[in-house]
Design a protein around this motif. Structure first.
Motif, PDB file in Angstrom:
ATOM      1  N   ARG A 164       0.939  -1.121   0.107  1.00  0.00           N
ATOM      2  CA  ARG A 164       0.217   0.429   0.096  1.00  0.00           C
ATOM      3  C   ARG A 164       1.163   1.370   0.119  1.00  0.00           C
ATOM      4  NH1 ARG A 164      -1.461   4.112   3.366  1.00  0.00           N
ATOM      5  NH2 ARG A 164      -0.090   3.433   4.398  1.00  0.00           N
ATOM      6  N   ARG A 165       2.375   1.412   0.509  1.00  0.00           N
ATOM      7  CA  ARG A 165       2.870   2.571   0.577  1.00  0.00           C
ATOM      8  C   ARG A 165       3.239   3.016  -0.286  1.00  0.00           C
ATOM      9  NH1 ARG A 165       3.869   0.181   5.507  1.00  0.00           N
ATOM     10  NH2 ARG A 165       5.758  -0.716   4.925  1.00  0.00           N
ATOM     11  N   MET A 166       3.992   1.242  -0.959  1.00  0.00           N
ATOM     12  CA  MET A 166       4.519   2.149  -2.177  1.00  0.00           C
ATOM     13  C   MET A 166       3.658   2.126  -3.573  1.00  0.00           C
ATOM     14  SD  MET A 166       6.395  -2.050  -2.626  1.00  0.00           S
ATOM     15  CE  MET A 166       7.343  -1.516  -4.305  1.00  0.00           C
ATOM     16  N   ALA A 167       2.091   1.371  -3.278  1.00  0.00           N
ATOM     17  CA  ALA A 167       1.659   2.072  -4.017  1.00  0.00           C
ATOM     18  C   ALA A 167       0.513   3.760  -4.024  1.00  0.00           C
ATOM     19  CB  ALA A 167      -0.118   1.122  -3.873  1.00  0.00           C
ATOM     20  N   VAL A 168       0.787   4.110  -2.704  1.00  0.00           N
ATOM     21  CA  VAL A 168       0.522   5.765  -3.215  1.00  0.00           C
ATOM     22  C   VAL A 168       1.587   6.828  -2.973  1.00  0.00           C
ATOM     23  CG1 VAL A 168       0.543   7.274  -0.847  1.00  0.00           C
ATOM     24  CG2 VAL A 168      -0.809   5.164  -1.230  1.00  0.00           C
ATOM     25  N   HIS A 169       3.284   5.902  -2.537  1.00  0.00           N
ATOM     26  CA  HIS A 169       3.908   7.109  -4.383  1.00  0.00           C
ATOM     27  C   HIS A 169       3.933   6.804  -5.504  1.00  0.00           C
ATOM     28  CE1 HIS A 169       5.544   8.083  -0.854  1.00  0.00           C
ATOM     29  NE2 HIS A 169       6.123   7.047   0.215  1.00  0.00           N
ATOM     30  N   ALA A 170       3.580   5.728  -5.790  1.00  0.00           N
ATOM     31  CA  ALA A 170       3.195   5.127  -7.218  1.00  0.00           C
ATOM     32  C   ALA A 170       2.259   5.938  -8.030  1.00  0.00           C
ATOM     33  CB  ALA A 170       3.305   4.109  -7.546  1.00  0.00           C
ATOM     34  N   ALA A 171       0.667   6.200  -6.871  1.00  0.00           N
ATOM     35  CA  ALA A 171      -0.525   6.733  -7.441  1.00  0.00           C
ATOM     36  C   ALA A 171      -0.376   8.525  -7.739  1.00  0.00           C
ATOM     37  CB  ALA A 171      -1.402   6.711  -6.007  1.00  0.00           C
ATOM     38  N   GLU A 172       1.023   9.002  -7.056  1.00  0.00           N
ATOM     39  CA  GLU A 172       1.277  10.692  -6.827  1.00  0.00           C
ATOM     40  C   GLU A 172       1.593  10.367  -7.902  1.00  0.00           C
ATOM     41  OE1 GLU A 172       3.262  11.146  -3.298  1.00  0.00           O
ATOM     42  OE2 GLU A 172       1.382  10.665  -1.761  1.00  0.00           O
ATOM     43  N   ARG A 173       2.957   9.843  -8.340  1.00  0.00           N
ATOM     44  CA  ARG A 173       3.389  10.107  -9.890  1.00  0.00           C
ATOM     45  C   ARG A 173       2.073   9.778 -10.753  1.00  0.00           C
ATOM     46  NH1 ARG A 173       6.894   6.468  -7.264  1.00  0.00           N
ATOM     47  NH2 ARG A 173       6.967   4.699  -9.072  1.00  0.00           N
ATOM     48  N   LEU A 174       1.395   9.238 -10.881  1.00  0.00           N
ATOM     49  CA  LEU A 174       1.001   8.544 -12.379  1.00  0.00           C
ATOM     50  C   LEU A 174      -0.386   9.640 -12.021  1.00  0.00           C
ATOM     51  CD1 LEU A 174      -0.527   5.104 -11.642  1.00  0.00           C
ATOM     52  CD2 LEU A 174       1.034   6.146 -12.808  1.00  0.00           C
ATOM     53  N   ALA A 175      -0.647  10.313 -10.628  1.00  0.00           N
ATOM     54  CA  ALA A 175      -1.296  11.263 -10.886  1.00  0.00           C
ATOM     55  C   ALA A 175      -0.980  13.038 -11.781  1.00  0.00           C
ATOM     56  CB  ALA A 175      -2.158  11.897  -9.038  1.00  0.00           C
ATOM     57  N   ALA A 176       0.516  12.704 -11.367  1.00  0.00           N
ATOM     58  CA  ALA A 176       1.408  14.046 -12.148  1.00  0.00           C
ATOM     59  C   ALA A 176       1.470  13.800 -13.792  1.00  0.00           C
ATOM     60  CB  ALA A 176       2.647  14.181 -11.397  1.00  0.00           C
ATOM     61  N   ALA A 177       1.002  12.237 -14.217  1.00  0.00           N
ATOM     62  CA  ALA A 177       1.025  12.253 -15.524  1.00  0.00           C
ATOM     63  C   ALA A 177      -0.170  12.024 -16.073  1.00  0.00           C
ATOM     64  CB  ALA A 177       2.357  10.978 -15.498  1.00  0.00           C
ATOM     65  N   ASP A 178      -1.340  12.600 -15.029  1.00  0.00           N
ATOM     66  CA  ASP A 178      -2.582  12.817 -15.474  1.00  0.00           C
ATOM     67  C   ASP A 178      -3.669  10.962 -16.029  1.00  0.00           C
ATOM     68  OD1 ASP A 178      -4.910  13.593 -15.633  1.00  0.00           O
ATOM     69  OD2 ASP A 178      -5.104  14.447 -17.745  1.00  0.00           O
ATOM     70  N   GLU A 179      -2.209  10.439 -15.069  1.00  0.00           N
ATOM     71  CA  GLU A 179      -2.963   9.011 -15.154  1.00  0.00           C
ATOM     72  C   GLU A 179      -3.764   8.062 -14.701  1.00  0.00           C
ATOM     73  OE1 GLU A 179      -1.820   6.449 -18.205  1.00  0.00           O
ATOM     74  OE2 GLU A 179      -0.841   7.529 -19.108  1.00  0.00           O
ATOM     75  N   PHE A 180      -4.213   8.884 -13.399  1.00  0.00           N
ATOM     76  CA  PHE A 180      -4.599   7.708 -12.696  1.00  0.00           C
ATOM     77  C   PHE A 180      -5.027   9.113 -11.395  1.00  0.00           C
ATOM     78  CE2 PHE A 180      -4.438   6.011  -8.469  1.00  0.00           C
ATOM     79  CZ  PHE A 180      -5.572   4.704  -8.235  1.00  0.00           C
ATOM     80  N   ASP A 181      -6.170   9.143 -10.352  1.00  0.00           N
ATOM     81  CA  ASP A 181      -6.959   9.805  -9.219  1.00  0.00           C
ATOM     82  C   ASP A 181      -5.894   9.287  -8.079  1.00  0.00           C
ATOM     83  OD1 ASP A 181      -8.026  11.028  -7.500  1.00  0.00           O
ATOM     84  OD2 ASP A 181      -9.869  10.776  -8.395  1.00  0.00           O
ATOM     85  N   ALA A 182      -4.998   9.523  -7.619  1.00  0.00           N
ATOM     86  CA  ALA A 182      -4.126   9.204  -6.144  1.00  0.00           C
ATOM     87  C   ALA A 182      -5.250   8.916  -4.669  1.00  0.00           C
ATOM     88  CB  ALA A 182      -2.641  10.312  -6.161  1.00  0.00           C
ATOM     89  N   ALA A 183      -6.212   9.762  -5.201  1.00  0.00           N
ATOM     90  CA  ALA A 183      -6.956   9.837  -3.943  1.00  0.00           C
ATOM     91  C   ALA A 183      -7.645   8.070  -3.676  1.00  0.00           C
ATOM     92  CB  ALA A 183      -8.561  10.923  -4.310  1.00  0.00           C
ATOM     93  N   LEU A 184      -8.279   7.221  -5.415  1.00  0.00           N
ATOM     94  CA  LEU A 184      -8.653   6.270  -4.416  1.00  0.00           C
ATOM     95  C   LEU A 184      -7.278   5.371  -4.332  1.00  0.00           C
ATOM     96  CD1 LEU A 184      -9.435   5.509  -8.519  1.00  0.00           C
ATOM     97  CD2 LEU A 184     -11.081   6.460  -7.060  1.00  0.00           C
ATOM     98  N   LEU A 185      -6.521   5.524  -4.273  1.00  0.00           N
ATOM     99  CA  LEU A 185      -6.146   4.300  -2.955  1.00  0.00           C
ATOM    100  C   LEU A 185      -6.493   4.920  -1.545  1.00  0.00           C
ATOM    101  CD1 LEU A 185      -3.583   2.624  -3.435  1.00  0.00           C
ATOM    102  CD2 LEU A 185      -4.043   3.484  -5.076  1.00  0.00           C
TER     103      LEU A 185
END
Length: 323
Positions: A164-185
């Protein structure tokens, strides 16, 4: 580690010609348009671009060449694992018509092709979900001792909180690339991840690689077979639920697992393993740290984030069906 030569169509054709001659099987209908090339030799072609070690042989066989000694050991073990699994599951498991070494110390298997497409190309129907339930239930019924005797390894359950912790950081990077809504995590909290820790005594035989390309689906949505048993392990059943979520979508995977007798805890654990994994893999791929197809990774991410009826992580009682 043995460095494998890169197989060419000529080397594959020579190997296949000798194998089919020894087995007395031409591999094809001799009058068929795709069974032979212009010289009368078997028609061979790579399964997909960039996969030099897996070849179609006409329309009835697939040749899988191990690229190194570690893969060779898994190929040889897979032959025995498939025989162990076959009586327990309601879907086809590939059958080998020949096996041996294609280069010194490097194994091959020539298998019959399982008819159908992949879950990446065909949707699974309600009856197909019942097929998947039969798969999960069948694997659960395979005795552990014979599997261990064959050399099937035991794998420890992964820490969902660490993932989960790794995914939270990855989600933030995806959000910056407009690939994913980091709030879902944020739906998976640290207490929730703790509640979804693997339970003791739940290890079963798992396929441990249920991606869409390994799930064979017919045009009517039935699951006809499961390919590539090289990563089979005794471990966390949630890993196979997670694999199915990437292959057929979270709702179908959870319905199949529930039908197989799994309770809410392993279903949700599998769901969140898949969600965290796909976020991490897509982020790593976009940053050049992981191979793969970008469209395929995006599709897997979309599939695992499909909503299901049971999304909230609540208090769980120990259920007999989860033991």
């Amino acid at each position: 580690m043995t460095q494998a030569p890169t197989p060419t169509a000529d080397t594959v054709r020579r190997l296949v010609r000798s194998l089919l001659k020894e087995s007395g099987d031409s591999g094809e209908n001799p009058n068929g348009p795709d069974g032979k090339d212009g010289t009368g030799a078997p028609d061979v072609r790579p399964v997909t671009e960039g996969r030099a070690y897996t070849w179609w042989v006409g329309t009835r066989h697939v040749l899988r060449l191990a690229p190194d000694r570690d893969a060779s050991a898994r190929r040889r073990r897979e032959l025995r694992v498939r025989d162990l699994v076959r009586p327990h599951v309601p879907v086809a498991v590939p059958t080998s018509v020949a096996h041996g070494d294609w280069a010194p110390g490097l194994a091959y298997t020539l298998d019959t092709k399982v008819a159908g497409g992949t879950a990446e190309r065909h949707d699974v129907s309600a009856v197909g979900e019942a097929d998947l339930a039969g798969l999960l239930g069948g694997l659960r019924a395979v005795p552990a001792r014979p599997a261990e005797t064959l050399g099937v390894p035991r794998t420890a359950p992964r820490s969902l909180e660490a993932l989960r912790r790794m995914a939270v950081h990855a989600a933030e990077r995806l959000a910056a690339a407009d690939e994913f809504d980091a709030a879902l995590l944020h739906q998976l909290t640290p207490p929730g991840a703790a509640q979804l820790a693997a339970q003791t005594g739940t290890a079963v035989l798992t396929h441990h690689g249920l991606t869409g390309e390994h799930v064979v689906v017919s045009a009517d949505g039935r699951v006809r077979g499961i390919l590539d048993w090289t990563e089979a392990a005794l471990g966390d059943p949630a890993e196979d639920i997670a694999g199915l979520a990437t292959a057929v979508g979270s709702p179908a995977a959870v319905r199949a697992a529930t039908l197989a007798g799994y309770g809410a805890r392993p279903c949700l654990r599998g769901l969140w393993l898949a969600r965290c994994d796909t976020v991490i893999r897509l982020a790593d791929h976009l940053e050049g740290r992981a191979p793969g197809s970008l469209p395929a990774l995006r599709t897997r991410l979309r599939r695992v984030w499909e909503p299901i009826m049971l999304e909230r992580v609540t208090e769980f009682k120990d259920e007999e069906s989860e033991a």
